[in-house]
Design a protein around this motif. Structure first.
Motif, PDB file in Angstrom:
ATOM      1  N   ASN A  72       0.829  -1.203   0.000  1.00 39.86           N
ATOM      2  CA  ASN A  72       0.000   0.000   0.000  1.00 39.86           C
ATOM      3  C   ASN A  72       0.866   1.258   0.000  1.00 39.86           C
ATOM      4  O   ASN A  72       0.578   2.223  -0.705  1.00 39.86           O
ATOM      5  N   GLU A  73       1.932   1.239   0.789  1.00 40.52           N
ATOM      6  CA  GLU A  73       2.856   2.380   0.819  1.00 40.52           C
ATOM      7  C   GLU A  73       3.509   2.576  -0.545  1.00 40.52           C
ATOM      8  O   GLU A  73       3.686   3.710  -0.999  1.00 40.52           O
ATOM      9  N   THR A  74       3.841   1.481  -1.207  1.00 39.25           N
ATOM     10  CA  THR A  74       4.462   1.567  -2.532  1.00 39.25           C
ATOM     11  C   THR A  74       3.528   2.268  -3.518  1.00 39.25           C
ATOM     12  O   THR A  74       3.980   3.104  -4.313  1.00 39.25           O
ATOM     13  N   ILE A  75       2.254   1.978  -3.441  1.00 39.38           N
ATOM     14  CA  ILE A  75       1.288   2.647  -4.313  1.00 39.38           C
ATOM     15  C   ILE A  75       1.303   4.154  -4.056  1.00 39.38           C
ATOM     16  O   ILE A  75       1.253   4.960  -4.984  1.00 39.38           O
ATOM     17  N   TYR A  76       1.395   4.529  -2.795  1.00 42.57           N
ATOM     18  CA  TYR A  76       1.468   5.960  -2.443  1.00 42.57           C
ATOM     19  C   TYR A  76       2.674   6.628  -3.121  1.00 42.57           C
ATOM     20  O   TYR A  76       2.544   7.691  -3.736  1.00 42.57           O
ATOM     21  N   TRP A  77       3.860   6.006  -3.007  1.00 41.46           N
ATOM     22  CA  TRP A  77       5.062   6.597  -3.595  1.00 41.46           C
ATOM     23  C   TRP A  77       4.968   6.611  -5.121  1.00 41.46           C
ATOM     24  O   TRP A  77       5.420   7.575  -5.755  1.00 41.46           O
ATOM     25  N   LEU A  78       4.381   5.578  -5.699  1.00 41.96           N
ATOM     26  CA  LEU A  78       4.192   5.575  -7.155  1.00 41.96           C
ATOM     27  C   LEU A  78       3.272   6.708  -7.594  1.00 41.96           C
ATOM     28  O   LEU A  78       3.531   7.379  -8.598  1.00 41.96           O
ATOM     29  N   GLU A  85       5.552  14.081 -11.913  1.00 34.72           N
ATOM     30  CA  GLU A  85       6.101  13.917 -13.257  1.00 34.72           C
ATOM     31  C   GLU A  85       7.521  13.377 -13.293  1.00 34.72           C
ATOM     32  O   GLU A  85       8.306  13.680 -14.182  1.00 34.72           O
ATOM     33  N   PHE A  86       7.865  12.531 -12.315  1.00 32.96           N
ATOM     34  CA  PHE A  86       9.154  11.855 -12.346  1.00 32.96           C
ATOM     35  C   PHE A  86       9.075  10.532 -13.096  1.00 32.96           C
ATOM     36  O   PHE A  86      10.097   9.995 -13.510  1.00 32.96           O
ATOM     37  N   ILE A  87       7.870   9.987 -13.260  1.00 29.75           N
ATOM     38  CA  ILE A  87       7.682   8.816 -14.110  1.00 29.75           C
ATOM     39  C   ILE A  87       6.510   9.074 -15.055  1.00 29.75           C
ATOM     40  O   ILE A  87       5.577   9.789 -14.717  1.00 29.75           O
ATOM     41  N   GLU A  88       6.603   8.487 -16.228  1.00 28.45           N
ATOM     42  CA  GLU A  88       5.580   8.638 -17.236  1.00 28.45           C
ATOM     43  C   GLU A  88       4.346   7.817 -16.840  1.00 28.45           C
ATOM     44  O   GLU A  88       4.452   6.846 -16.109  1.00 28.45           O
ATOM     45  N   HIS A  89       3.224   8.210 -17.372  1.00 27.49           N
ATOM     46  CA  HIS A  89       1.971   7.524 -17.033  1.00 27.49           C
ATOM     47  C   HIS A  89       2.002   6.047 -17.417  1.00 27.49           C
ATOM     48  O   HIS A  89       1.496   5.200 -16.691  1.00 27.49           O
ATOM     49  N   THR A  90       2.606   5.725 -18.555  1.00 26.25           N
ATOM     50  CA  THR A  90       2.656   4.321 -18.974  1.00 26.25           C
ATOM     51  C   THR A  90       3.499   3.477 -18.016  1.00 26.25           C
ATOM     52  O   THR A  90       3.132   2.334 -17.710  1.00 26.25           O
ATOM     53  N   VAL A  91       4.599   4.023 -17.539  1.00 28.51           N
ATOM     54  CA  VAL A  91       5.451   3.322 -16.567  1.00 28.51           C
ATOM     55  C   VAL A  91       4.681   3.154 -15.263  1.00 28.51           C
ATOM     56  O   VAL A  91       4.654   2.074 -14.669  1.00 28.51           O
ATOM     57  N   TYR A  92       4.047   4.232 -14.847  1.00 33.05           N
ATOM     58  CA  TYR A  92       3.234   4.198 -13.629  1.00 33.05           C
ATOM     59  C   TYR A  92       2.145   3.127 -13.729  1.00 33.05           C
ATOM     60  O   TYR A  92       1.953   2.343 -12.804  1.00 33.05           O
ATOM     61  N   ALA A  93       1.450   3.107 -14.859  1.00 32.55           N
ATOM     62  CA  ALA A  93       0.332   2.175 -15.027  1.00 32.55           C
ATOM     63  C   ALA A  93       0.779   0.730 -14.844  1.00 32.55           C
ATOM     64  O   ALA A  93       0.100  -0.061 -14.183  1.00 32.55           O
TER      65      ALA A  93
END
Length: 117
Positions: A72-78, A85-93
């Motif tokens: 759950n914490e990882t989702i928060y940081w993602l 805007e440190f990661i692109e939406h496709t990478v995030y997805a």
């Protein structure tokens, strides 16, 4: 659901997180948020590994519950990395989807274990 499936998926996820961490640090020169996602994203699998050799059913549930908190914490940081805007939406997805899958698997594992005590 076997712990080995969860173990394998969490390990693969950790590798993805490590790859993304290296990319963010090298390309974006961002060190704080990326380090947080590295810590929580790799902790999931480590806790699942710990749970494999739990001393009791309660210890197993406890370790899996901590793994769930880390997921759950990882989702928060993602979310923060995407929204800042440190990661692109496709990478995030892709990362988000994998992490949500781990959350669902952990919830299921914990519920099943609780029903057997």
């Amino acid at each position: 659901m076997g712990v080995s499936i969860l173990r394998d998926k969490s390990y693969s996820f950790a590798l993805l997180v490590i790859q993304r961490y290296k990319s963010i640090v090298n390309e974006k020169k961002e060190f704080v948020l990326s380090k947080q996602v590295l810590r929580s994203g790799t902790a999931i699998g480590a806790l699942i590994r710990e749970a494999e050799f739990a001393e009791s059913k309660k210890d197993f549930i406890h370790k899996m519950s901590i793994a769930l908190k880390e997921a759950n914490e990882t989702i928060y940081w993602l979310d923060l990395l995407k929204d800042s805007e440190f990661i692109e939406h496709t990478v995030y997805a892709g990362l988000h989807s994998n992490c949500k899958e781990l959350v669902a698997m952990l919830v299921s594992t914990i519920k099943t274990a609780k029903s057997k005590i």
